[in-house]
Scaffold this motif. Sequence first.
Motif, PDB file in Angstrom:
ATOM      1  N   ALA A  23      -5.133  -3.726   1.632  1.00  0.00           N
ATOM      2  CA  ALA A  23      -5.872  -3.793   2.741  1.00  0.00           C
ATOM      3  C   ALA A  23      -5.984  -5.032   3.622  1.00  0.00           C
ATOM      4  N   ALA A  24      -5.750  -4.817   4.741  1.00  0.00           N
ATOM      5  CA  ALA A  24      -5.751  -6.346   5.422  1.00  0.00           C
ATOM      6  C   ALA A  24      -6.879  -6.546   6.449  1.00  0.00           C
ATOM      7  N   CYS A  96       0.669  -7.809  -2.831  1.00  0.00           N
ATOM      8  CA  CYS A  96       1.222  -7.724  -1.278  1.00  0.00           C
ATOM      9  C   CYS A  96       1.111  -8.919  -0.558  1.00  0.00           C
ATOM     10  N   ALA A  97       1.979  -9.073   0.263  1.00  0.00           N
ATOM     11  CA  ALA A  97       2.024 -10.281   0.987  1.00  0.00           C
ATOM     12  C   ALA A  97       2.450 -10.014   2.556  1.00  0.00           C
ATOM     13  N   ALA A  98       2.305 -10.823   3.620  1.00  0.00           N
ATOM     14  CA  ALA A  98       2.471 -10.548   4.818  1.00  0.00           C
ATOM     15  C   ALA A  98       3.157 -11.865   5.476  1.00  0.00           C
ATOM     16  N   TRP A 114      -0.618 -14.132   0.856  1.00  0.00           N
ATOM     17  CA  TRP A 114      -0.740 -13.294  -0.270  1.00  0.00           C
ATOM     18  C   TRP A 114      -2.166 -12.905  -0.824  1.00  0.00           C
ATOM     19  N   GLY A 115      -2.146 -11.683  -1.303  1.00  0.00           N
ATOM     20  CA  GLY A 115      -3.155 -11.148  -2.124  1.00  0.00           C
ATOM     21  C   GLY A 115      -3.589 -11.753  -3.435  1.00  0.00           C
ATOM     22  N   GLN A 116      -4.442 -11.414  -3.905  1.00  0.00           N
ATOM     23  CA  GLN A 116      -4.914 -11.825  -5.294  1.00  0.00           C
ATOM     24  C   GLN A 116      -4.195 -10.980  -6.419  1.00  0.00           C
ATOM     25  N   GLY A 117      -3.593 -10.024  -6.363  1.00  0.00           N
ATOM     26  CA  GLY A 117      -3.031  -9.267  -7.336  1.00  0.00           C
ATOM     27  C   GLY A 117      -3.841  -8.020  -8.052  1.00  0.00           C
TER      28      GLY A 117
END
Length: 124
Positions: A23-24, A96-98, A114-117
């Motif tokens: 989710a972004a 996930c990463a952007a 980057w997200g937290q995983g």
Amino acid sequence: QLQLVESGGGLVQPGGSLRLSCAASGFTVDYYAIGWFRQAPGKEREGVSCISSSGGGTDYADSVKGRFTISRDNAKNTVYLQMNSLKPEDTAVYYCAADGRLGSSCPRADFGSWGQGTQVTVSS
């Protein structure tokens, strides 16, 4: 500021399925390349899949091609990773990463956000 939050991980048996969500907030996923990565204990982080900004395509690592599918829901501003036929070697923390550059594509993506995983464990 770009922010990504992963969810959907858990414990599954070999051959099972999971759907991960990314989710972004702070940006629109349709305008940027989004990638999924994973890191197992003692291993370096590896790329799993990537989806380009609108008008581009998708990429998959050879190890997951045919089993995993990346997709984007612009209405929910969320990127998904559907994982089927899971194997013990898929066990890892998934991120996930952007690429924060407008109109970015997977072949040239530079993932800086980057997200937290989320933990995925495949075991019987």
